[in-house]
Structure formats: C-alpha cells, structure tokens
Design an enzyme around this catalytic site. Sequence first.
Site, PDB file in Angstrom:
ATOM      1  N   HIS A   1      -6.188  28.935 -18.355  1.00 53.25           N
ATOM      2  CA  HIS A   1      -7.150  29.273 -19.396  1.00 53.25           C
ATOM      3  C   HIS A   1      -8.491  29.604 -18.754  1.00 53.25           C
ATOM      4  O   HIS A   1      -8.652  29.531 -17.530  1.00 53.25           O
ATOM      5  CB  HIS A   1      -7.278  28.160 -20.452  1.00 53.25           C
ATOM      6  CG  HIS A   1      -8.151  27.019 -20.098  1.00 53.25           C
ATOM      7  ND1 HIS A   1      -8.993  26.416 -21.011  1.00 53.25           N
ATOM      8  CD2 HIS A   1      -8.306  26.345 -18.938  1.00 53.25           C
ATOM      9  CE1 HIS A   1      -9.615  25.414 -20.421  1.00 53.25           C
ATOM     10  NE2 HIS A   1      -9.233  25.345 -19.177  1.00 53.25           N
TER      11      HIS A   1
ATOM     12  N   CYS B   1     -15.926  26.569 -15.511  1.00 56.02           N
ATOM     13  CA  CYS B   1     -14.839  26.609 -16.506  1.00 56.02           C
ATOM     14  C   CYS B   1     -14.714  28.002 -17.114  1.00 56.02           C
ATOM     15  O   CYS B   1     -13.758  28.286 -17.832  1.00 56.02           O
ATOM     16  CB  CYS B   1     -15.061  25.586 -17.617  1.00 56.02           C
ATOM     17  SG  CYS B   1     -15.024  23.905 -16.992  1.00 56.02           S
TER      18      CYS B   1
ATOM     19  N   HIS C   1      -8.640  29.503 -14.511  1.00 52.42           N
ATOM     20  CA  HIS C   1      -8.068  28.370 -13.773  1.00 52.42           C
ATOM     21  C   HIS C   1      -6.941  27.771 -14.624  1.00 52.42           C
ATOM     22  O   HIS C   1      -6.464  28.445 -15.546  1.00 52.42           O
ATOM     23  CB  HIS C   1      -9.155  27.333 -13.442  1.00 52.42           C
ATOM     24  CG  HIS C   1      -9.769  26.666 -14.636  1.00 52.42           C
ATOM     25  ND1 HIS C   1     -10.661  27.294 -15.472  1.00 52.42           N
ATOM     26  CD2 HIS C   1      -9.601  25.415 -15.150  1.00 52.42           C
ATOM     27  CE1 HIS C   1     -11.015  26.465 -16.439  1.00 52.42           C
ATOM     28  NE2 HIS C   1     -10.384  25.322 -16.263  1.00 52.42           N
TER      29      HIS C   1
ATOM     30  N   HIS D   1      -4.295  23.973 -15.695  1.00 54.36           N
ATOM     31  CA  HIS D   1      -4.080  22.519 -15.706  1.00 54.36           C
ATOM     32  C   HIS D   1      -2.617  22.182 -15.973  1.00 54.36           C
ATOM     33  O   HIS D   1      -1.885  22.978 -16.560  1.00 54.36           O
ATOM     34  CB  HIS D   1      -4.919  21.854 -16.824  1.00 54.36           C
ATOM     35  CG  HIS D   1      -6.393  22.017 -16.670  1.00 54.36           C
ATOM     36  ND1 HIS D   1      -7.110  21.393 -15.686  1.00 54.36           N
ATOM     37  CD2 HIS D   1      -7.307  22.734 -17.388  1.00 54.36           C
ATOM     38  CE1 HIS D   1      -8.399  21.712 -15.798  1.00 54.36           C
ATOM     39  NE2 HIS D   1      -8.540  22.534 -16.814  1.00 54.36           N
TER      40      HIS D   1
ATOM     41  N   HIS E   1       3.590  27.476 -18.977  1.00 46.79           N
ATOM     42  CA  HIS E   1       3.656  28.630 -18.085  1.00 46.79           C
ATOM     43  C   HIS E   1       3.121  29.882 -18.775  1.00 46.79           C
ATOM     44  O   HIS E   1       3.690  30.972 -18.662  1.00 46.79           O
ATOM     45  CB  HIS E   1       5.072  28.830 -17.537  1.00 46.79           C
ATOM     46  CG  HIS E   1       5.373  27.879 -16.406  1.00 46.79           C
ATOM     47  ND1 HIS E   1       5.576  26.536 -16.625  1.00 46.79           N
ATOM     48  CD2 HIS E   1       5.436  28.065 -15.058  1.00 46.79           C
ATOM     49  CE1 HIS E   1       5.790  25.948 -15.453  1.00 46.79           C
ATOM     50  NE2 HIS E   1       5.706  26.847 -14.496  1.00 46.79           N
TER      51      HIS E   1
ATOM     52  N   GLU F   1      -6.383  16.505 -19.990  1.00 47.71           N
ATOM     53  CA  GLU F   1      -6.560  17.785 -19.286  1.00 47.71           C
ATOM     54  C   GLU F   1      -6.522  17.548 -17.774  1.00 47.71           C
ATOM     55  O   GLU F   1      -5.979  18.347 -17.015  1.00 47.71           O
ATOM     56  CB  GLU F   1      -7.924  18.333 -19.693  1.00 47.71           C
ATOM     57  CG  GLU F   1      -8.221  19.733 -19.268  1.00 47.71           C
ATOM     58  CD  GLU F   1      -9.679  20.073 -19.556  1.00 47.71           C
ATOM     59  OE1 GLU F   1      -9.913  20.952 -20.390  1.00 47.71           O
ATOM     60  OE2 GLU F   1     -10.590  19.461 -18.935  1.00 47.71           O
TER      61      GLU F   1
END
Lengths: 132, 132, 132, 132, 132, 132
Positions: free
Chosen positions: B13, B32, B36, B38, B77, B122
């Site tokens: 995201h 952010c 990137h 998680h 994914h 997260e």
Amino acid sequence: MYITRRERFSAAHKLENTHLNTKENKQLFDKCNNLHGHNYELFVTVTGAIKPNSGFIIDLKDLKKIIQEKIIDKLDHNYINEVDFMKNKITTTENLCVQIWGELKEPIKLLGAKLYKIKITETENNSFEYYG
Amino acid sequence: MYITRRERFSAAHKLENTHLNTKENKQLFDKCNNLHGHNYELFVTVTGAIKPNSGFIIDLKDLKKIIQEKIIDKLDHNYINEVDFMKNKITTTENLCVQIWGELKEPIKLLGAKLYKIKITETENNSFEYYG
Amino acid sequence: MYITRRERFSAAHKLENTHLNTKENKQLFDKCNNLHGHNYELFVTVTGAIKPNSGFIIDLKDLKKIIQEKIIDKLDHNYINEVDFMKNKITTTENLCVQIWGELKEPIKLLGAKLYKIKITETENNSFEYYG
Amino acid sequence: MYITRRERFSAAHKLENTHLNTKENKQLFDKCNNLHGHNYELFVTVTGAIKPNSGFIIDLKDLKKIIQEKIIDKLDHNYINEVDFMKNKITTTENLCVQIWGELKEPIKLLGAKLYKIKITETENNSFEYYG
Amino acid sequence: MYITRRERFSAAHKLENTHLNTKENKQLFDKCNNLHGHNYELFVTVTGAIKPNSGFIIDLKDLKKIIQEKIIDKLDHNYINEVDFMKNKITTTENLCVQIWGELKEPIKLLGAKLYKIKITETENNSFEYYG
Amino acid sequence: MYITRRERFSAAHKLENTHLNTKENKQLFDKCNNLHGHNYELFVTVTGAIKPNSGFIIDLKDLKKIIQEKIIDKLDHNYINEVDFMKNKITTTENLCVQIWGELKEPIKLLGAKLYKIKITETENNSFEYYG
C-alpha cells in the site's frame, strides 16, 4: 476506533515498601524484594475520530515521540525505584501503569486524541491493564 | 462469550490523499507515502450464545470461509490501493478496519452471530481496533 | 561465539523475471507476481572472539548502525524492485539474502568481526538462511 | 538428534569492567553501564542417541531439573553481577553463555548426553550462541 | 542457502513402550503416559542452489503441498499412536522427527532440492532437531 | 485495574455430542470429532483495587497457585472429555471457558479480588473470551 502503540524498555527494580522493615518486606514480596529486572512491553491505546484529511486518529510518529520522551527515555536501561515519577512508590507494575497514565494523559490530549488504556506486560505470563 | 479468528494477508500500500498534491502528501505521510507493504494480521471477533447442540457460538469453518472469500482473497498478495472496497479511500489501517467491518457485518449475521470487533496489526508495534 | 541482531523492514515487492513475458511470469510466480508486501525480519549473525576489555564480540550499537545505514534505510518503506542492490535481480528472499550478505560483509570485517549468517523471515511460515 | 529446553529468568545487571574508572566505563558501555534488567531466555541444546527403551535422547524432566538448580535458582530475580559464577566477570551475555556452559557441561554428561549449545536471548532483537 | 517452511498440526498422543507393562510405562513416562495432546510446529529445511530462472531454491507451493499430503493430512486432528508411519513406535518427538525425515526425503529430492533438517516444537519450551 | 495471569496446559479432546449418533457427530464436528489435542493457553483476568501496603491488586503467587490446583493439575497432560468439570459437556473451548469460570470465581473472591475474564487460545488462530 482505537490505536495501540507498543514500546519496550529494559529496567531493574525491587519491590519494597519503605514503611516496612527488611524482614516484613522479605515476607511480603519474597524474591521480588531482590534486585532484579525485566524487558517490559508498554502498550498505549488512544481513541478518537478518524481525521478525513489523513485517515488517521493520530499520527503514530507523534504518539511514538511523546511516549519516548515522557516514558522510555526515563525508564529504559535504568533502575525504576529511582525514576522521578516512581519515587516513593512501590514499583509494582500496577503502580507503573497508574504513573504512566498520569504522565501521558495531557500530552495525548494536546495531540487531539484521548488516552484509553495503559497495558504493561512484565513477563510472558503477567500483564496489567489500567483504564484511568 | 466472544470468539476470535485470526487470518493473515501480505499486501502493498501507499498512503495518499488524492485531494492533495505530491508535496503535501509527502509532508503529511512522510515515508508512508512511499510504496511499501506489510504482513497484516486480521482478528475478527464475533459474539453470540452457545448452541446446545454443538457447544459452538459459530462454526469456525464457516467464519473462516467468509473471511477468506470477502477479505483475504481480495487483499492477500495485492495492492490495497486498488482493492474494490478500498478504492478512493486513504489506505490507513484505520480505514481498512472500517471497510472490513462493512464487508463482514451482514454475512456474519447470516451465520447467526454478531460481529463485535475488527482488529488489525500492521507491525508488531502498531495495532488498531474498531467496534462499529 | 555468535551474536545475532534482528532488524525489521516493511517493504513492497513483486516477483518478476524481466527476461520472461507477462504470461510466463504469471505462470512461474502465480500471485507472487502481483504487487504485494511484507514485514520482513532480518537476522544478522556475526562471529568473533570475546574482547577482554568489554566482554563483547562486537559492540551491538556499531552493528546496529551499519545494518541501519546499509540495509534498513534503503529497504524500509520502499519498493524492493527499485532498491539499488536489488536492481535487475528477481526479488525473491533468496536473492535478498545474497545481496545483503554482499553489502554487510566488508563493513562488519572493519568492526573486527566476521559475518556468519544472513537470515530473513518473510512471513511466520517462510524463512531463509544464507552462509555466504 | 538435538533437543532444546527453554528456561527463563528475570534479572538485573550492569556492564562494568572493574579495571576501568567510572568515566571509562560510561564511555565503553554507555547506558548499559546503568543498573537495568532483562527477561532472559536460556536455550540449552543437548545431543545424543535415542534410547530404544524410552524413545528419548534424555528425559526432559532431568534436564529441566539440572538447569533449574544450577542456573535458574541462582540467576532468577537476582543481580547477575553478584551471582557466584559471574563474580569478577563483565556481565555481558557473551560471558553469561560461557559461564553457563561451564556449569552445565558435566551434569549433562552424567545424564548420558552431551551439551551442544547455549543460546541466550537478552531482548527480542539480541541473541547469543555458544558452542563450547 | 537454506529455506524453511513451517507447518502446524494439532494431535493427541500418549507415550507408551508396548514391551513394558502398565506400571513400568507409568514410571518411565510419568504424566506423558496419559492421553494428551499438542499444537506441534513442524519446520522443514531444504537446501539447494538458486535457480536463475526463478530466483528460488524450490517453489514453496510445491514444498508446502508435499508436507501437507505426506505429513499434515495424516497427523493433524488425529491420534499419533495410530498414524501409519508411527505405528509400533514410541511417539516421542524424537521418533516423530526421524519418521517424518523418512517420509519427506525422497519427495523433496524429486523436487530438485535436498532435505536438510526436521525441527519440531512440541511446546514453547521443548524443541527437537534432526539432520538425518 | 486488571491483572492477567497466563498458564498453559497440553491436553487431548474430541468433540462429541453424546445425544447424537456417530454419523451425526462426524457431520457436525468433522475432523474435530477425531481424537486430537492442543497446547492451550489460559489467561485469567482479575480486577480489584490496589492495596496500599503491597502495591498489588492480588499476590500473583496466590493467583497462580489457585489456577494450578483448580485447573491446570486437572487438565494438563490429560483427556479433557474425562476431566471432572467437563464430564457430560461437549468439550468445545466455549464450554471450557464457562466451566473454568465456575471453578475459579469463588476461590478468587476469597483472595479479595474479582474474576473478570477467562480467555483461552486453542491455536494461534482461534481464541475465546468469557466474561461470566
């Protein structure tokens, strides 16, 4: 909506009621009356509305900075019995929760959110929660 | 009585408010705002009475199937900014909680239970809870 | 004697062999060919003798600083496919291990220790170890 | 075939080289020179053949008992700098590993197995392994 | 280069040497002679060269499928003492490791890699490693 | 203020409604109708005021002792379907929570605190909470 930030500190402490004598302290606190230490985990939960501009309740960088300055810098790699906000308190995790609540309540209000809960895990088996 | 099912998804995201320009987004979201990702953990808590016939609040296989179809198959994914229920939203975890609540509330009611909480972690330091 | 430092980074990636076409990449990498991301855990293990003066193999502050500068600052909150030492590589965790080894080997030697192992966990189920 | 038993202890310590003065210790050990503490995890790995009668390498109850008596009873809820086998040592985790190896090697041999590794995790980010 | 896949199974077992009588089994295995169970974690480590085409040692989907079919489908939600490859064995975790090694060695070779280690954690305190 | 003590037990069970026949049980409980087992984690949360003398809500050694005697000694390394307080109950984790609440409520009141919550995690994905 609630957001929780975890921070960690490694500190020494010793349970001792200064109004009791050595023998009474030993009897009351047993091996917790010895000097020892822990890797504490501190979970700070705040609540508030989601800001439309950012999608955040609170900017985690701001929350992290406050916890760092007010709490972690004082407790981490230190002896809890001598930390300013724990002086003259028995250094149980119960009392740690109460004092940390007192240190964080106003600064979090200034960020536009509300402190909801302080949780501390002392070991993987023992944890404590305080709601003010 | 409450039952919580954990599921996991790995997704990319990027925090971005499409009403702001590049510089404003960078200033608001800092790193952010970069692409990137998680390993998210999703905890779905439901409540209800224990059925005498089964000793269950809800059959976990049914709950698992609904979470898989409505949420995990879409997010895992994938790039969250392009997932149908997150389109035109800032992809903060706060907003993810709210949207997932919306996707799961009715299907869980159809199973005879009540959605109580959506929790998402997260990272090991940041978690979010939403009660509708 | 071995010492291991864990650091973490949250990053996006997409498995893609640039010598293959879209369909071949899809077939080879399946959903890992989609843009997605992870909370990676990086474990750097070094070996050496205990220095009598300090009781350390290596000062963890120095090791932490090197890993931060050479690896985490580049990967954290970024898109791995575009990080300098991963350019033109398929961004599997296997290749990440090999490239991180290359980035850290010499700087660790300069600290007077020897890099022994790079371990990366991609999810709680998948981990990778490389011994150079 | 290797078997690993984890035990835990919570202890205080302070890194200090008694041949150095206060200022030198502060410079060398920084905040680790302050009195602080940890929840240590100790992993004792032993190796040996599987006994046909029991299907065991070693009876874990016996291994647990030895680790308890020789190590945990001395370190848990105590100040490491004053524990007998750490006296006059710098209390780094490297030195702890070496001394614990020395305490456990013979007792484990008497149980018919061989000590293979001592691993200690000091925090979730720092761990140490010693193979004798 | 090593890759490790974790899978989990929840199973019942009872330690019993069928050549011993009830009293001898009780004495040898104590409370492990009672019917009880665990959430086992199985870590399968394989080694091999990185394939230039994929950047993989082995496709984790293939490895996962083999572990599922050969091991998890048989052990999960079952009574280990009656699982085919454990019949007439004492169901210690040591013996589980050895038998699982036997079940997986050839199928992993057929995938073009080499089985390196079987690790099983029985509880958070007890783990076992087998290298064939 | 709330304090939570974690204890663990490893036990076997089998979901079965004795008023249903074999086929109906199989259909209702699927593979949970097979004999299998888990490493259960039990979290007992109590609430009360902080005692000025000790800084404790409750002495954790007392709480631990009660949980050990009333719950762990009966469940650990045993077959839940035959444990006294689970007899004639379907051994779901929901019912376990309810019965453990019943066993602990009065003894905790005798310690001067109030039982607040029973939480049990059955696997890393499934957990249950009961508030009486």
